[in-house]
Design an enzyme around this catalytic site. Structure first.
Site, PDB file in Angstrom:
ATOM      1  N   GLU A  49      10.760 -47.783  52.501  1.00 18.61           N
ATOM      2  CA  GLU A  49      10.529 -47.085  51.222  1.00 18.61           C
ATOM      3  C   GLU A  49       9.704 -47.923  50.242  1.00 18.61           C
ATOM      4  OE1 GLU A  49      13.400 -47.227  52.819  1.00 18.61           O
ATOM      5  OE2 GLU A  49      14.257 -45.209  52.964  1.00 18.61           O
ATOM      6  N   PHE A 111      29.718 -42.366  50.390  1.00 24.34           N
ATOM      7  CA  PHE A 111      28.775 -42.900  51.369  1.00 24.34           C
ATOM      8  C   PHE A 111      27.345 -42.841  50.808  1.00 24.34           C
ATOM      9  CE2 PHE A 111      25.872 -42.097  55.016  1.00 24.34           C
ATOM     10  CZ  PHE A 111      25.968 -43.367  55.571  1.00 24.34           C
ATOM     11  N   GLN A 112      26.665 -43.961  50.835  1.00 22.16           N
ATOM     12  CA  GLN A 112      25.285 -44.097  50.348  1.00 22.16           C
ATOM     13  C   GLN A 112      25.138 -43.720  48.875  1.00 22.16           C
ATOM     14  OE1 GLN A 112      22.605 -42.311  53.314  1.00 22.16           O
ATOM     15  NE2 GLN A 112      22.607 -44.297  54.339  1.00 22.16           N
ATOM     16  N   LYS A 161      22.713 -33.857  45.707  1.00 23.11           N
ATOM     17  CA  LYS A 161      22.521 -32.958  46.844  1.00 23.11           C
ATOM     18  C   LYS A 161      22.959 -31.533  46.496  1.00 23.11           C
ATOM     19  CE  LYS A 161      23.124 -32.884  51.836  1.00 23.11           C
ATOM     20  NZ  LYS A 161      23.644 -33.604  53.013  1.00 23.11           N
ATOM     21  N   MET A 473      -0.878 -70.036  47.959  1.00 26.87           N
ATOM     22  CA  MET A 473      -0.801 -70.275  46.519  1.00 26.87           C
ATOM     23  C   MET A 473       0.367 -71.209  46.185  1.00 26.87           C
ATOM     24  SD  MET A 473      -2.214 -69.896  43.706  1.00 26.87           S
ATOM     25  CE  MET A 473      -3.271 -68.503  43.347  1.00 26.87           C
TER      26      MET A 473
END
Ligand SMILES: Cc1cc2nc3c(=O)[nH]c(=O)nc-3n(C[C@H](O)[C@H](O)[C@H](O)COP(=O)(O)OP(=O)(O)OC[C@H]3O[C@@H](n4cnc5c(N)ncnc54)[C@H](O)[C@@H]3O)c2cc1C
Ligand SMILES: Cc1ncc(C[n+]2csc(CCOP(=O)(O)OP(=O)(O)O)c2C)c(N)n1
Ligand SMILES: [Mg+2]
Length: 580
Positions: A49, A111-112, A161, A473
């Site tokens: 993502e 959950f999640q 949802k 760097m």
């Protein structure tokens, strides 16, 4: 008409002109994914993502519109964080839509479940938690509006949802969004536009500091008209590169930590600085106590919080740069600053003798050669996206940007891993542009998985890996400030040619200067994405360098006699490690 929340998401996006989204599915966003199939949307399936956020960011920066991301709750949403912060720091227009657990489960460690609005509160311009189907349209419309209005920035919409699954009687509301009343020029601090014009009239040694605000307000022709009328040289921030043509006689180049020496000296000696849509980042100013001590400062910025934040302004004008410059152009007078311009020009000679390009060929390939040759072969017309590190600075120094939106780079957050996905997004926004990703061996490996996305989506970008075998760097800072103790910076990489080939893509390699142009041309001619592994000198450094927090004029310069040697001892003595 009856619509589910999931359908309303796409109704709104499509009606607002969105055709491409970047995302990754999961349980809490599945209703939206299911509904997506019925709408004219191109969905780019990323491999992580974070990649979606950078693609959306590159898409927005290249095309000037908004980049849209879609992700699931929990780990999907938390994977967005780095990309959102990147967009926030550079004020870019990214809208993220995340699924959330059903509203009745919020707060029950479902959950999640993560509190993604809480997590992203400090790194978004605004965010929403939507739990009711009827709130989806206003939230999405406002998000798209907010991301693009005023000072742009990322907005997140978290939709439960159950809100996606619920149905409602729905009709499109296309009325313009009315939030706080917007005016083109809100206020001025310390004096009016007339006072600014007076300062311009009285200046003998003026310098314009042009930043990303020029791009965001589209003030290219106004900037040029102002510079030409008042005969004022233009220094650019990293994010301002391309807003004023590199070939213009009044263009000085980049200012700041890795800016050209003559630019920083000109700023330090100026009697007037005109800051146009730039925010005096600490990489730009160095030590603010000794910054441009003789200069009066005029600062024009759309965000009131930027005026007097880092550098005190004599005149601060809050408003859209383009409109403000139009007004200013009506009252400033033609000027001639030939002696000042000649003085600045004379400082360039000293830099030329230190330029690696002019030094005898020692058989090694330098990043400067690679970038110079990419610039030559693409005739300066490519859209270049960089990652973060030494190669990013060399790109800024050696690719001469003529056109706005021809450089996309993570400036404020300095996010390694940005380059490849942002280049994919940029190509999708500008399919007719030649897109190059110039990345380091370290940063490329952070989001290398998005090469698979490029292959699956059939997107062509040319990837130039400036492979120096180091987190370059950081190695440079260790060389200058930590006695060459290279803790955790030597970097082993996979065979990048084989990585490309494993995807059915073209992989090329070069380790001599004589090979560079051929490889660059071969990449341009090939179909599909090409990865070129440029094996460059391992211990080269980016010069000049203003050590973090040091005075802008206290630059470490490339020694003019030998290549690759470290900084001059006299400069190091002034450079306490505690400044870093
Ligand atoms: C390794 C590394 C090295 C770096 N070295 C340098 C360096 O040497 N030199 C350098 O310049 N940068 C350097 N940077 C980048 C630096 O950190 C900043 O990101 C950069 O200087 C910011 O440029 P900016 O102020 O133009 O853009 P932004 O940070 O985007 O600021 C733009 C300003 O414009 C304003 N604005 C937006 N829209 C409008 C509008 N419509 N009208 C008016 N104003 C508007 C905004 O409010 C904002 O204040 C480096 C970054 C990295 C990662
Ligand atoms: C995500 C992230 N982690 C760490 C850093 C710190 N950092 C800045 S530049 C750099 C090295 C980059 O190495 P590489 O990608 O090989 O580019 P090079 O400097 O060698 O050109 C690191 C580790 C960062 N900017 N971003
Ligand atoms: Mg490297």
């Amino acid at each position: 008409m009856k619509r589910t929340g999931a359908q309303i998401i796409w109704e709104c996006l499509v009606r607002e002109g969105v055709r491409t989204v970047f995302g990754y599915p999961g349980g809490a966003i599945l209703p939206a994914y299911d509904a997506m199939l019925d709408y004219p949307i191109r969905h780019v399936l990323v491999r992580h993502e974070q990649g979606a956020t950078h693609m959306a960011d590159g898409f927005a920066r290249a095309g000037g519109g908004v980049g849209v991301v879609i992700a699931t709750s929990g780990p999907g949403a938390t994977n967005l964080v780095t990309g959102i912060a990147t967009a926030q720091m550079d004020s870019t227009t990214v809208v993220c839509i995340a699924g959330q657990v059903p509203s009745r489960l919020i707060g029950y460690v479902a959950f999640q479940e993560t509190d993604i609005t809480g997590i992203t509160l400090p790194i978004t311009k605004h965010n929403y938690l939507v739990t009711r189907v009827d709130d989806i349209m206003p939230a999405i419309r406002e998000a798209l509006y907010l991301a693009q209005s005023g000072r742009p920035g990322p907005v997140l919409v978290d939709i439960t949802k159950d809100a996606q699954q619920a149905s409602t009687e729905w009709a499109w509301d296309g009325r313009p969004i009315q939030l706080r009343k917007q005016r083109s020029r809100l206020a001025s601090i310390g004096g009016s536009l007339e006072r600014a014009a007076d300062l311009v009239r009285n200046a003998r040694k003026p310098v314009i500091l042009a930043g990303q605000g020029v791009l965001q307000s589209g003030a290219y022709s106004e900037l040029r008209a102002f510079a030409e009328l008042t005969d004022t040289p233009v220094a650019l921030t990293l994010l301002g590169l391309g807003t004023f043509p590199a070939s213009h006689p009044l263009n000085l180049g980049m200012m700041g930590m890795h800016g050209e020496a003559w630019v920083n000296h000109a700023i330090q000696e100026a009697d007037l600085l005109l800051a146009f849509g730039m925010r005096f980042d600490d990489r730009v100013t160095g030590n603010t106590r000794t910054y441009a001590p003789q200069a009066k400062k005029i600062h024009i910025d759309i965000d009131p919080s930027e005026i007097n934040k880092n550098v005190a302004a004599d005149v601060g004008i809050i408003g859209d740069l383009r409109e403000t410059l139009r007004d200013l152009l009506e009252i400033v007078e033609r000027a001639d600053h030939a002696p000042w311009l000649a003085y600045i020009s004379a400082m360039k000679g000293d830099t030329a003798v230190r330029d690696i390009q002019g030094m005898p060929d020692d058989g090694h390939l330098y990043a400067a050669h690679v970038i110079h040759d990419i610039w030559r072969v693409t005739e300066g017309r490519a859209l270049v996206v960089t990652d973060v590190g030494q190669h990013q600075m060399w790109e800024a120094q050696y690719y001469r940007h003529e056109l706005p939106r021809s450089l996309i780079t993570s400036g404020g957050l300095g996010t390694m891993g940005f380059g490849l996905p942002a280049a994919i997004g940029a190509k999708l926004a500008k399919p007719d542009s030649e897109v190059w990703a110039i990345v380091g061996d370290g940063g490329f490996q952070m989001t290398q998985a998005e090469l698979t996305t490029a292959a699956q989506e059939g997107v062509k970008v040319n990837v130039a890996i400036i492979n120096n075998g180091y987190l370059g760097m950081v190695r440079q800072w260790q060389e200058f400030f930590y006695e060459r103790r290279y803790a955790a910076t030597p970097l082993r990489s996979p065979d990048f040619v084989k990585i490309a080939e494993a995807h059915g893509l073209t992989g090329l390699r070069a380790d001599k200067r004589s090979q560079v142009r051929d490889r660059v041309q071969a990449a341009r001619d090939a179909e599909g994405t090409v990865v070129i592994d440029f094996r460059v000198e391992q211990e080269d450094s980016v010069y000049p360098m203003v050590p973090a927090g040091a005075d802008l004029h206290a630059m470490i310069r490339r020694p003019s006699t030998s290549l690759g040697a470290g900084p001059q001892p006299s400069v190091l003595a002034e450079t306490a490690a505690d400044l870093v």
